[in-house]
Enzyme design. Structure first.
Site, PDB file in Angstrom:
ATOM      1  N   ARG A  51       0.860  -1.181   0.000  1.00 45.82           N
ATOM      2  CA  ARG A  51       0.000   0.000   0.000  1.00 45.82           C
ATOM      3  C   ARG A  51       0.896   1.231   0.000  1.00 45.82           C
ATOM      4  O   ARG A  51       2.122   1.109   0.070  1.00 45.82           O
ATOM      5  CB  ARG A  51      -1.011   0.014   1.173  1.00 45.82           C
ATOM      6  CG  ARG A  51      -0.649  -0.664   2.438  1.00 45.82           C
ATOM      7  CD  ARG A  51       0.505  -0.085   3.178  1.00 45.82           C
ATOM      8  NE  ARG A  51       0.303   1.333   3.410  1.00 45.82           N
ATOM      9  CZ  ARG A  51       1.241   2.208   3.638  1.00 45.82           C
ATOM     10  NH1 ARG A  51       2.515   1.837   3.688  1.00 45.82           N
ATOM     11  NH2 ARG A  51       0.976   3.485   3.807  1.00 45.82           N
ATOM     12  N   GLY A  52       0.269   2.418  -0.055  1.00 43.82           N
ATOM     13  CA  GLY A  52       1.032   3.648  -0.216  1.00 43.82           C
ATOM     14  C   GLY A  52       1.081   3.969  -1.705  1.00 43.82           C
ATOM     15  O   GLY A  52       1.461   3.100  -2.509  1.00 43.82           O
ATOM     16  N   ALA A  53       0.713   5.195  -2.067  1.00 42.12           N
ATOM     17  CA  ALA A  53       0.502   5.520  -3.486  1.00 42.12           C
ATOM     18  C   ALA A  53       1.705   5.192  -4.392  1.00 42.12           C
ATOM     19  O   ALA A  53       1.547   4.459  -5.384  1.00 42.12           O
ATOM     20  CB  ALA A  53       0.093   6.985  -3.616  1.00 42.12           C
ATOM     21  N   ARG A  94      -7.374   0.021  -6.149  1.00 45.25           N
ATOM     22  CA  ARG A  94      -7.312   1.142  -5.200  1.00 45.25           C
ATOM     23  C   ARG A  94      -7.527   2.417  -6.023  1.00 45.25           C
ATOM     24  O   ARG A  94      -6.588   2.956  -6.606  1.00 45.25           O
ATOM     25  CB  ARG A  94      -5.941   1.202  -4.492  1.00 45.25           C
ATOM     26  CG  ARG A  94      -5.486  -0.019  -3.744  1.00 45.25           C
ATOM     27  CD  ARG A  94      -6.005  -0.235  -2.329  1.00 45.25           C
ATOM     28  NE  ARG A  94      -6.288   0.847  -1.456  1.00 45.25           N
ATOM     29  CZ  ARG A  94      -5.478   1.295  -0.484  1.00 45.25           C
ATOM     30  NH1 ARG A  94      -4.287   0.771  -0.320  1.00 45.25           N
ATOM     31  NH2 ARG A  94      -5.860   2.257   0.333  1.00 45.25           N
ATOM     32  N   GLN A 199      -1.628   2.172  10.055  1.00 46.35           N
ATOM     33  CA  GLN A 199      -0.376   2.314   9.289  1.00 46.35           C
ATOM     34  C   GLN A 199       0.653   3.143  10.058  1.00 46.35           C
ATOM     35  O   GLN A 199       1.853   2.957   9.890  1.00 46.35           O
ATOM     36  CB  GLN A 199      -0.649   2.979   7.930  1.00 46.35           C
ATOM     37  CG  GLN A 199      -1.403   2.113   6.949  1.00 46.35           C
ATOM     38  CD  GLN A 199      -2.886   2.368   7.006  1.00 46.35           C
ATOM     39  OE1 GLN A 199      -3.438   2.656   8.058  1.00 46.35           O
ATOM     40  NE2 GLN A 199      -3.545   2.247   5.870  1.00 46.35           N
ATOM     41  N   ASP A 240      -2.261  10.882  -1.829  1.00 45.07           N
ATOM     42  CA  ASP A 240      -2.612   9.839  -2.797  1.00 45.07           C
ATOM     43  C   ASP A 240      -2.984  10.422  -4.145  1.00 45.07           C
ATOM     44  O   ASP A 240      -2.910   9.757  -5.171  1.00 45.07           O
ATOM     45  CB  ASP A 240      -3.757   8.975  -2.269  1.00 45.07           C
ATOM     46  CG  ASP A 240      -3.201   7.964  -1.289  1.00 45.07           C
ATOM     47  OD1 ASP A 240      -2.880   8.367  -0.161  1.00 45.07           O
ATOM     48  OD2 ASP A 240      -3.027   6.794  -1.690  1.00 45.07           O
ATOM     49  N   ASN A 250      -5.689  12.294   0.852  1.00 44.86           N
ATOM     50  CA  ASN A 250      -4.723  11.482   1.615  1.00 44.86           C
ATOM     51  C   ASN A 250      -5.510  10.669   2.645  1.00 44.86           C
ATOM     52  O   ASN A 250      -6.736  10.808   2.777  1.00 44.86           O
ATOM     53  CB  ASN A 250      -3.673  12.376   2.286  1.00 44.86           C
ATOM     54  CG  ASN A 250      -2.512  11.567   2.843  1.00 44.86           C
ATOM     55  OD1 ASN A 250      -1.968  10.700   2.165  1.00 44.86           O
ATOM     56  ND2 ASN A 250      -2.142  11.810   4.081  1.00 44.86           N
ATOM     57  N   LYS A 251      -4.805   9.826   3.381  1.00 47.92           N
ATOM     58  CA  LYS A 251      -5.436   8.940   4.367  1.00 47.92           C
ATOM     59  C   LYS A 251      -6.442   9.688   5.225  1.00 47.92           C
ATOM     60  O   LYS A 251      -6.179  10.793   5.695  1.00 47.92           O
ATOM     61  CB  LYS A 251      -4.344   8.312   5.234  1.00 47.92           C
ATOM     62  CG  LYS A 251      -4.821   7.380   6.331  1.00 47.92           C
ATOM     63  CD  LYS A 251      -5.717   6.275   5.847  1.00 47.92           C
ATOM     64  CE  LYS A 251      -5.117   5.437   4.734  1.00 47.92           C
ATOM     65  NZ  LYS A 251      -6.112   4.534   4.089  1.00 47.92           N
TER      66      LYS A 251
HETATM   67  O1  MRU Z   1      -4.395   3.189   2.463  1.00 49.50           O
HETATM   68  P1  MRU Z   1      -2.922   3.402   2.325  1.00 49.50           P
HETATM   69  O2  MRU Z   1      -2.125   2.827   3.439  1.00 49.50           O
HETATM   70  O3  MRU Z   1      -2.427   2.973   0.966  1.00 49.50           O
HETATM   71  O4  MRU Z   1      -2.770   4.976   2.399  1.00 49.50           O
HETATM   72  C1  MRU Z   1      -1.503   5.562   2.268  1.00 49.50           C
HETATM   73  C2  MRU Z   1      -1.521   7.021   2.429  1.00 49.50           C
HETATM   74  O5  MRU Z   1      -2.540   7.623   2.635  1.00 49.50           O
HETATM   75  C3  MRU Z   1      -0.228   7.740   2.255  1.00 49.50           C
HETATM   76  O6  MRU Z   1      -0.216   8.916   2.999  1.00 49.50           O
HETATM   77  C4  MRU Z   1      -0.069   8.116   0.777  1.00 49.50           C
HETATM   78  O7  MRU Z   1      -0.261   7.008  -0.044  1.00 49.50           O
HETATM   79  C5  MRU Z   1       1.244   8.692   0.512  1.00 49.50           C
HETATM   80  S1  MRU Z   1       2.503   7.467   0.550  1.00 49.50           S
HETATM   81  C6  MRU Z   1       3.977   8.191   0.235  1.00 49.50           C
END
Ligand code: MRU
Length: 361
Positions: A51-53, A94, A199, A240, A250-251
């Site tokens: 996970r993470g963009a 996603r 996370q 994201d 973002n999250k």
């Molecule tokens: O749901 P996730 O864990 O994929 O969400 C991740 C985030 O919201 C991060 O802040 C975002 O992807 C930036 S990662 C460098």
């Protein structure tokens, strides 16, 4: 990371398969998945094993290379059709993280320009590797530029996980924190636990510990109180997707932090590679927000925490309006308001320094 704790191998191409560090099992266990089927990769992404963009973009790019290398198609048109089908499946896993769609489009674009079916598979893998390498370099540049905004001795509040795990590289918001730490700025980090999948508590804490950066985990709801007590100097988060007007997805929980930061006159910064900026999305209202299964909210580690039949909503992201964002730190430079101008200039010209000028708060 230190000599004792090398960078985690988040995602890599390993003898014709994709090797993934299963982030859903951290910090208890460092387990790896070997993936040789794109449907398995799509499932792993949906289950947030990666996970993470930016990391999603890298994994999806390797996914298309996998599809190409395993294809039985003999002609380029047939192979391309199979790759497009795989891209469609991966894109839907996603929807908020634009890096995923962006990386798929880059690999497809490279494949379309190649000559034969064999060349297409090689080109897809080379492009995936290039995307991966670029994300690593982008993280280091973001770290260097962003660290200039972090005062010595500062306490930085961050949300979710934006480090090596989220980027398959160096990190975005955590990249800024890492560089400031490496520069000897003696910073501290407040880590939001980041409900519901933790996370922050599981992954950011794991990374900061390995890096030797002092940190304290707080529940998401404690951020405001920490700011009110003067325990926070700035907030740095990832993204994201960033719309053309500077609205940031973002999250979930990021928007609340931005509003709290403004109320407490604290700088609020977003760190992201340019692959996260989506100029084709005019404002945050157009960003699709992923809705995740309700049981992530109604249960914890397999144990129900709400009464039977309780309804739950689980938007995985939120949108922070651009007016709360003091700066967007990218590998090409730091963008400041007005974002419709500064982000376009950043992407259009490739100039390193974009708009300067003090943040509004
Ligand atoms: O749901 P996730 O864990 O994929 O969400 C991740 C985030 O919201 C991060 O802040 C975002 O992807 C930036 S990662 C460098």
């Amino acid at each position: 990371m230190t000599a004792e704790s090398p960078e985690p191998n988040v995602v890599s191409w390993n003898a014709g398969r994709i090797r993934l560090l299963d982030q859903s099992r951290l910090p208890a266990e460092e387990a790896y998945l070997e993936i040789d089927d794109c449907r398995v990769l799509a499932k792993a992404i949906r289950e947030m094993r990666i996970r993470g963009a930016p990391a999603l973009g890298v994994a999806a790019a390797y996914g298309l290379a996998l599809a190409a290398s395993r294809s039985s198609a003999v002609d380029p048109a047939g192979l391309l059709a199979q790759m497009e089908e795989t891209a469609e499946m991966l894109r839907s896993t996603r929807p908020t993280a634009v890096n995923l769609a962006w990386a798929l489009e880059r690999v497809l674009g490279a494949a379309r320009e190649s000559a034969g079916a064999t060349a297409m598979a090689e080109v897809a893998l080379s492009e995936a590797r290039r995307i991966h390498q670029e994300e690593i370099e982008a993280g280091r540049a973001i770290g260097r530029l962003g660290a200039e905004l972090v005062p010595a001795g500062a306490t930085v509040l961050t949300h979710c996980n934006t480090g090596a795990l989220a980027t398959a590289g160096y990190g975005t918001a955590v990249g800024v924190i890492r560089t400031a730490h490496e520069q000897g700025k003696r910073i501290r980090v407040l880590v939001d636990e980041t409900r519901p999948l933790l996370q922050g508590a599981r992954l950011t804490a794991w990374e900061l510990q390995r890096l030797g950066i002092p940190f304290t985990v707080i529940v998401d709801g404690a951020a405001g109180e920490m700011m009110r007590r003067g325990r926070v100097d700035c907030v740095v988060v990832g993204a994201d997707r960033i719309a053309a007007n500077g609205d940031v997805a973002n999250k979930v929980g990021t928007y609340s932090l931005a509003v709290l930061a403004k109320e407490n006159r604290l700088p609020f910064y977003v760190a992201a590679p340019t692959s996260t900026i989506d100029l084709s999305t005019a404002t945050g209202d157009e960003i699709p927000i992923e809705e995740r299964p309700a049981d992530e909210v109604t249960a914890f580690a397999g144990t129900r925490t709400t009464p039977d039949g309780a309804a739950a909503a689980n938007p995985a992201f939120d949108v922070t309006p651009a007016r709360y964002v003091g700066a967007v730190i990218t590998e090409r430079g730091i963008a400041r308001p007005p974002y419709d101008e500064s982000l376009a200039r950043l992407l259009g010209t490739g100039a390193r320094a974009v708009k300067t000028g003090a943040s509004k708060w």
